[in-house]
Structure formats: structure tokens, C-alpha cells
Design an enzyme around this catalytic site. Structure first.
Site: not given
Ligand SMILES: *[C@@H]1O[C@H](CO)[C@@H](O)[C@H](O)[C@H]1NC(C)=O
Ligand SMILES: *[C@@H]1O[C@H](CO)[C@@H](O)[C@H](O)[C@H]1NC(C)=O
Ligand SMILES: *[C@@H]1O[C@H](CO)[C@@H](O)[C@H](O)[C@H]1NC(C)=O
Ligand SMILES: *[C@@H]1O[C@H](CO)[C@@H](O)[C@H](O)[C@H]1NC(C)=O
Length: 484
Positions: A139, A362
Site C-alpha cells: 500500500d 495512488d
């Protein structure tokens, strides 16, 4: 030492605050690269193992991605508010200390949500000595790497509430496991951003954390240094020592099915990405294949110089990475979007990260989110070219334009390009923004998000490009690639 003018001193202090970046350059190992396979949560290899299995239909998959995106958007806007309030505070009350400015907003901090359903890519990670293997969420929105974990709990171990069917790191069985003492400066100051707790019954008690998520759930545990074993591209193995990990002893709140833990790829001093990049030339890169039409092709997260031959270095363009602005996320300086070579009329403020706009790059978000003043002109440009297909009424809520794709041809759609402030231009393939939602159905893959706010370039938009994050020179390189 001569006296420095005050302004110079301020700049000097600022450099200390962000200066750890330069330590990356110290221990380079250019001779090799390290690769981790990135497995999409819907990939066949993970079938049935995470998030209750692979959704049956393409439409269900899109809905699931949109749902996890909504959790992610919540996290990003929260981190954004946090950084705005910190900036304001720093402005109002100048401090002699850079570390102290973050303390006042700590109770507001929340985790990325990756663990609770918003994780998109998984990697296999080997932790400890001898190594224990886990499947964790990779992540870019997390700074802490953590695993479900047991340590010196004896009989009590089994009583702790934890997720079922997850592997647990047995810290007692690892000779390289070193807890971070609660009395250390590292615990009291540096790990504050990672939710360290102030309680310290004895000096050697491990530094505890209480990692809160947006939905009210939490991971409770303590910090330790540990060794992580990695595979090199030449087939050999290497080890990263003293990686900060979280040993999560219990998880509170909704027990969603998720991974064994999280690999922190965000930008922060103690993130895995930072530590691993420091060993491998200051860079990491990835290239994502189109996960909406799955082929049996692997994605890799590579530390060190990329070995992707499909993208020649001459094709690489570079733009500045804005590190530490919305920590630990990677922000970029987009300044416009063009459609068919014509710049769209989008107000400057939308892109201004020093104001109330800005753009985050992202990998944990699937679709691309544009704040309303950018969303409207982009949609208008695309819809104009799709009028003949007519809008389908489908229940895929935030996707506003879906159509019967019989007779669709990508050449009908104007090519979009993202223009960066430093001149670089990212022109994604049409399939990255006119996406396959169901057999015979395509949707325009932009979602609107409220203004003021942050726009987000998600992983579907990033696909079929090589992205190289250079954490030493603060730049993001990219080039079209087949990722093979
Ligand atoms: C600055 O940090 C030190 C610890 O490094 C702490 O003792 C001191 O109180 C801090 N000063 C301010 C003004 O916060
Ligand atoms: C953990 O690692 C950091 C470097 O990342 C080091 O400064 C610290 O002293 C280590 N702590 C322990 C307890 O090993
Ligand atoms: C994908 O390919 C790998 C080998 O490259 C193979 O082991 C695996 O079974 C394949 N998976 C599927 C679902 O075809
Ligand atoms: C799309 O249109 C074609 C022909 O008009 C029709 O046969 C097909 O069923 C439609 N598909 C969907 C998903 O509505």
C-alpha cells in the site's frame, strides 16, 4: 561557526525536518535489483483467499472496486485535512522543533483503510529469522508495515481477538526480532505519526501503537525492528535488517476478511519503501497490467533500476514528486488536462496543492477521481464523442456515463493527456478511461469528488505504463510499456 541570517536558519531547520531524504543516497547497491510480485486482489492466484473470493461478474468487480475506492477517498481527504491543519499550525505558532508540530493532531490520525477492504495489490513477504511467510497488502498509502503477530503471550495468545484464517507472525521464534523500547526517542517522538502510545510502565516495555481506521476499527500492537528476506532479480537472496514492523496482537472492530498484514510503501522515514529504496539506488518502480481484462501476466514491484526492456530510457518522461505534502502519499503537480490536443478549461486552483486542490498518485485507488471543476469539462469532452451510443441506466452509482459498446471504436474518443507543471505529458490509453464494466458495456472511468479537495490518479489510469519513483531526486518517471 558564523551566525546565520534568520531566514537561512529556518531553511536549515526545514532541511533537517525533511533531510532524512538525503540519507537514501548513502548506501546504494546499484549492482542489483529486487522484485516482489504484485498480485491484484481479483487475480486467480488469490481466488477465495482474500476478501471472500473473486467477485463473479465484471460488474460485481467494478462495484467492489468502487466501494473500496470510497473508503480510500475518505482516507485521502482525511490525510489532506490533517496536512492542511498542520501547515496552518506551523504557520501560526513557529516552533523550535520540527517533530513537535505533529503531536497535537495525533488523535485525528487514521490508517489508510488498506487492511479493511481498500487494498488492491498483495505481495508475499518473508519476515524474521528463520523467515516466516505472509501475504500482505502492498500500500502506497501506508507508512507502517505490520503483521498479525504473537509475542510472549503463552497461553493468552489464543485468547486475543484476531481475524480467522490469517497467518500469524510468531515473534518469539525469530532471532532477529528487536522490540523498540517505549522510553526511546524513536518511540516518544519519531513514531508518534504512526500512532505510538505514551504509556511506558517500564523502560524496556515495547513501544505500543493503536492504529485507528476510518471505520472505527483498530490494530493494537507494538513496534519492533525485524529482518525481511528478499529475492533479487539474479535469483539470489538478500536481507534488509532493522526494518520497522508492527506486531499487531489484536484487531478490534469489524472482522472483514483481509490479508495477513500491510507492506508500507508510502513515503516516510520508517516505511518499507524508504528503507528498501535506500539499499537499491533510491528507486522503486512498477508496471501494472490491465486487471479489468485479466491475462496471466505478473506485475512486479521493483527496487533498484527497473529492468523493464519494453520501456526504453529515452521514452521516459519525468515530473516532480511532491513528497511529504500529504504524508505518506505521493502527490504530483498536474496543471491541466487536454482533450484531443486542446486544453480543457479547468481553474488553476484545482491543481494547487499549496492551496486547497492538488493531485495524488495512488496505486490503492482503482478509478480516477477529479474534483468537480475538473470532472465537468473532462466528462463533457468525452460524452460529446459518445452521444451516438446513448446512456445506459445501470446501477453503478458514481460512474455517470455507461453505454452499450456495440460498434464502439477507441478512435471515436478524443485522446486525453495529463499535463504536469514541469512539461511532462502523460497520455493514457483510451481503455484506461473508457473501461469495460460488463460484457458489451463500457463506462467513462472518471468519478467526481467534492471541491475543494484532492484529485486522485488511480491504478487503472496508471496501467500499461512503467512508473519509477525516485526518492532521492524526488521525481516520478514514466513511459508507456506492455509490462512484460
Ligand atoms: C523539542 O524536542 C525535544 C526532544 O527532542 C523536547 O525535549 C523539547 O521539549 C521539544 N521542544 C519543543 C519546543 O517542543
Ligand atoms: C531499529 O532500527 C533503527 C534504524 O532503522 C535504529 O535506529 C534503532 O536503534 C533500532 N532499534 C532497535 C531496538 O534495534
Ligand atoms: C499463470 O501462469 C503460471 C505460470 O506462469 C501458472 O503457474 C499458473 O497456474 C497460471 N494461472 C492460471 C490461472 O492460469
Ligand atoms: C447492445 O445493443 C445490441 C444491438 O443494438 C444488442 O443486441 C445488445 O443486447 C445490447 N447490449 C446490452 C448490454 O445492452
Amino acid at each position: 561557526m558564523r551566525r546565520m541570517p534568520f531566514s537561512l536558519l529556518l531553511i536549515f531547520l526545514l532541511f533537517i525536518c525533511i533531510g532524512y531524504v538525503s540519507t537514501l543516497a548513502l548506501s546504494n547497491d546499484h549492482s542489483n535489483t529486487m522484485r516482489l510480485e504484485l498480485i491484484h486482489r481479483h487475480a486467480p492466484q488469490l481466488m477465495g483467499k482474500v476478501f471472500g473470493g473473486r467477485p463473479k461478474t465484471q460488474l460485481q468487480r467494478i462495484k467492489e472496486l468502487l466501494h473500496s475506492d470510497s473508503i480510500r477517498q475518505h482516507m485521502i481527504s482525511h490525510k489532506r485535512r490533517l496536512s492542511l491543519s498542520q501547515r496552518r499550525k506551523a504557520w501560526e505558532t513557529p516552533r523550535s522543533n520540527c517533530s513537535s508540530s505533529s503531536s497535537s493532531s495525533i488523535e485525528m490520525a487514521i490508517g489508510s483503510g488498506a487492511y479493511h477492504g481498500a487494498g488492491q495489490y498483495f505481495v508475499a513477504l518473508k519476515v524474521g529469522t528463520p523467515a516466516q511467510k505472509f501475504m500482505v497488502i502492498a500500500d502506497t498509502g501506508s507508512d507502517l508495515t505490520w503483521m498479525n503477530c504473537e509475542y510472549r503471550c503463552g497461553q493468552d495468545c489464543s485468547k486475543k481477538k484476531r481475524l480467522k484464517h490469517r497467518r500469524v507472525f510468531h515473534a518469539d521464534g525469530s532471532s532477529s526480532f528487536r522490540t523498540v523500547p517505549c522510553l526511546s526517542e524513536m518511540c516518544k517522538i519519531e513514531l508518534m505519526n504512526l500512532f505510538s502510545l505514551t504509556s511506558c510502565p517500564t523502560p524496556l516495555t515495547p513501544c505500543a501503537y493503536d492504529y485507528r481506521y476510518a471505520d472505527g476499527s483498530a490494530a493494537l500492537g507494538f513496534f519492533a525492528n525485524e529482518t525481511i528476506s528478499l529475492g533479487l532479480s539474479n535469483g539470489r537472496k538478500t536481507k534488509l535488517d532493522d526494518v520497522l514492523i508492527g506486531c499487531s496482537e489484536s484487531v478490534q472492530g469489524q472482522s472483514v476478511q483481509a490479508a495477513d498484514g500491510v507492506l508500507g510503501l508510502g513515503f516516510s522515514k520508517y516505511s518499507f519503501a524508504f528503507k528498501a529504496a535506500a539499499k537499491f539506488g533510491g528507486k522503486f518502480s512498477y508496471c501494472l497490467v490491465d486487471h479489468l481484462s485479466p491475462k496471466n501476466v505478473s506485475n512486479y514491484l521493483t527496487f533498484g533500476s527497473h529492468i523493464n526492456t519494453a520501456a526504453s530510457p529515452n521514452d521516459m518522461q519525468f515530473t516532480k514528486l511532491l513528497l511529504g505534502v500529504i504524508s505518506p502519499l505521493y502527490a504530483v503537480n498536474v496543471m491541466g488536462i487536454s482533450s484531443g490536443g486542446v486544453m480543457l478549461d479547468i481553474p488553476f486552483e484545482v491543481w494547487d496543492i499549496n492551496g486547497v486542490g492538488g493531485t495524488v498518485f495512488d496505486s490503492g485507488t482503482s478509478l480516477t477521481y477529479l474534483t468537480v471543476p475538473a470532472y465537468q469539462p473532462v466528462m463533457a469532452a468525452l460524452e460529446a464523442s459518445l452521444l451516438r451510443f446513448g446512456k445506459l441506466k445501470l446501477d453503478i452509482k458514481p460512474l455517470n456515463y455507461c453505454f452499450n459498446s456495440t460498434g464502439f471504436d477507441e478512435s471515436l474518443v478524443p485522446r486525453l493527456a495529463f499535463h504536469f507543471a514541469d512539461g511532462a505529458r502523460f497520455e493514457p490509453p483510451v481503455k484506461s478511461y473508457v473501461i469495460d464494466a460488463a460484457p458489451g458495456v463500457k463506462c467513462v472511468g472518471f468519478v467526481s469528488t467534492s471541491w475543494p479537495g484532492t484529485s486522485v490518479i488511480g491504478n487503472i489510469m496508471q496501467q500499461n505504463n512503467l512508473w519509477e519513483f525516485d526518492l532521492v531526486q524526488n521525481k516520478l518517471g514514466f513511459a508507456p510499456s506492455t509490462c512484460t
